[in-house]
Design a protein around this motif. Structure first.
Motif, PDB file in Angstrom:
ATOM      1  N   ARG A   9       0.819  -1.219   0.000  1.00 24.58           N
ATOM      2  CA  ARG A   9       0.000   0.000   0.000  1.00 24.58           C
ATOM      3  C   ARG A   9       0.849   1.264   0.000  1.00 24.58           C
ATOM      4  NH1 ARG A   9       1.575   2.183   5.043  1.00 24.58           N
ATOM      5  NH2 ARG A   9       0.482   1.301   6.801  1.00 24.58           N
ATOM      6  N   ALA A  11       0.398   4.978   1.606  1.00 21.64           N
ATOM      7  CA  ALA A  11      -0.459   5.605   2.627  1.00 21.64           C
ATOM      8  C   ALA A  11       0.002   7.033   2.909  1.00 21.64           C
ATOM      9  CB  ALA A  11      -0.447   4.767   3.897  1.00 21.64           C
ATOM     10  N   PRO A  12       0.026   7.873   1.870  1.00 18.90           N
ATOM     11  CA  PRO A  12       0.537   9.236   2.092  1.00 18.90           C
ATOM     12  C   PRO A  12      -0.410  10.094   2.932  1.00 18.90           C
ATOM     13  CG  PRO A  12      -0.356   9.028  -0.121  1.00 18.90           C
ATOM     14  CD  PRO A  12      -0.394   7.651   0.482  1.00 18.90           C
ATOM     15  N   TYR A 187      -4.170   8.150  14.226  1.00 17.06           N
ATOM     16  CA  TYR A 187      -3.483   7.365  13.199  1.00 17.06           C
ATOM     17  C   TYR A 187      -3.347   5.897  13.585  1.00 17.06           C
ATOM     18  CZ  TYR A 187       0.746   5.272  11.287  1.00 17.06           C
ATOM     19  OH  TYR A 187       1.643   4.389  10.768  1.00 17.06           O
ATOM     20  N   VAL A 191      -4.948   3.212  11.051  1.00 17.04           N
ATOM     21  CA  VAL A 191      -4.038   2.463  10.177  1.00 17.04           C
ATOM     22  C   VAL A 191      -4.266   0.952  10.320  1.00 17.04           C
ATOM     23  CG1 VAL A 191      -2.058   2.287  11.765  1.00 17.04           C
ATOM     24  CG2 VAL A 191      -1.643   2.477   9.357  1.00 17.04           C
ATOM     25  N   ARG A 205       7.407   1.229   4.722  1.00 14.48           N
ATOM     26  CA  ARG A 205       7.358   2.657   5.040  1.00 14.48           C
ATOM     27  C   ARG A 205       8.671   3.050   5.710  1.00 14.48           C
ATOM     28  NH1 ARG A 205       2.843   1.630   9.828  1.00 14.48           N
ATOM     29  NH2 ARG A 205       4.264   0.480  11.183  1.00 14.48           N
ATOM     30  N   LEU A 209       8.606   5.183  11.477  1.00 13.61           N
ATOM     31  CA  LEU A 209       7.395   4.537  12.001  1.00 13.61           C
ATOM     32  C   LEU A 209       7.674   3.162  12.605  1.00 13.61           C
ATOM     33  CD1 LEU A 209       4.941   5.772   9.259  1.00 13.61           C
ATOM     34  CD2 LEU A 209       4.845   6.321  11.683  1.00 13.61           C
TER      35      LEU A 209
END
Ligand code: GLU
Length: 303
Positions: A9, A11-12, A187, A191, A205, A209
């Motif tokens: 994915r 996920a901006p 978030y 998420v 990512r 994170l």
């Protein structure tokens, strides 16, 4: 042997123009999924109404297309999925792990020991044990945020790039916010709900994170969701060694497009990723046969 098809994915967070660091994560997430014959989905993380704009969402999609990165199906907007987050929140509420936190920002800072690995302070849980009477009184003048009570438990996982990583949630992280006092879901909750709902099996990512992953894995367990695999990429640093931020205007895509073609930018990133021997222009599609996790650098580096 992998039984399921990979689904990766993008996920901006559409709170501004993408910069080189976002391109790096997007390119590698796409290469990892597509080189395995997998799917790729797009989720716009536009939960924060103060920071996100539809024009930024449109721009993100144009920028991904310009780079030659595609996705399957329609883009998903987090701002339209509040009902799903509410249901998950309710499920956790029923498990008795959520409590209202009335601390103001200043109190939160004072109530915290500043040693969490992502630089954020660990909340000391001062609102965890308020009596019903205290809660009633406080809620007369303040709207609470909602926190989840974390256990003294080490959550460990194997990252595709960083290897074994673990955190003791109580010690390293502390009770964290799932819903802000203005009602916006956090978030960490969104998420987890979205990755499961969108069938994501692989999260690639930036390593900023990495320390969120144990929290997310723990929430997945509470909500009965499967765990995706995680790959946390090294960060691109500005020439002075800082992490790239939206304020580094020179490395923002708008500026970069004035100087480079998409293939030139992808060529630079592919070379930095160790996928090619020279920083020559190349398209994402041409990179597919060259991608492998073993080649990628593990340390942050200056671009
Ligand atoms: N929206 C986050 C960002 O742009 C990424 C979240 C994630 O990949 O889990 O930094």
């Amino acid at each position: 042997m992998r039984m399921n098809r990979v689904v990766g994915r993008f996920a901006p967070s559409p709170s501004g123009r993408m910069h080189m660091g976002n391109l790096w994560s997007c390119l590698l997430a796409w290469l990892s999924a597509r080189s395995a014959g997998g799917g790729m989905v797009l989720r716009l993380e536009d939960l924060d109404p103060d920071r996100c704009r539809q024009t930024y969402c449109d721009q993100v999609m144009r920028d991904l297309e310009w780079l030659g990165l595609d996705w399957d199906g329609v883009p998903v907007y987090q701002s339209k999925r509040t009902e799903l987050y509410r249901q998950a929140f309710q499920k956790l509420e029923q498990q008795g792990v959520i409590y209202p936190c009335f601390c103001t920002r200043a109190e939160r800072l004072a109530a915290s020991a500043p040693h969490r690995s992502d630089g954020v302070a660990v909340y000391d849980g001062r609102c965890a044990n308020l009596t019903a009477q205290e809660r009633r009184e406080l809620s007369r003048t303040r709207r609470p945020a909602w926190r989840v009570r974390v256990p003294e438990q080490e959550i460990i996982f194997i990252d595709l790039l960083q290897g074994g990583f673990g955190e003791n949630l109580a010690r390293d992280c502390g009770d964290f916010i799932l819903r802000r006092s203005d009602g916006v879901y956090a978030y960490q909750l969104a998420v987890v709900v979205d990755d499961a709902d969108m069938g994501v099996t692989q999260v690639v990512r930036g390593s900023d994170l990495l320390s969120s992953a144990p929290r997310q894995i723990w929430l997945q367990d509470l909500l009965g969701l499967t765990h995706p695999e995680y790959g946390h990429l090294p960060l691109l640093l500005a020439p002075d060694g800082r992490r790239l931020a939206k304020r580094d205007r020179d490395l923002e895509l708008g500026r970069l497009q004035e100087k480079f073609t998409a293939s030139e930018l992808v060529g630079h990133l592919a070379f930095a990723a160790g996928l090619t021997d020279r920083p020559d222009p190349i398209t994402p599609r041409e990179l597919l046969p060259l991608f492998s996790w073993e080649k990628l650098p593990k340390e942050d580096f200056t671009i």
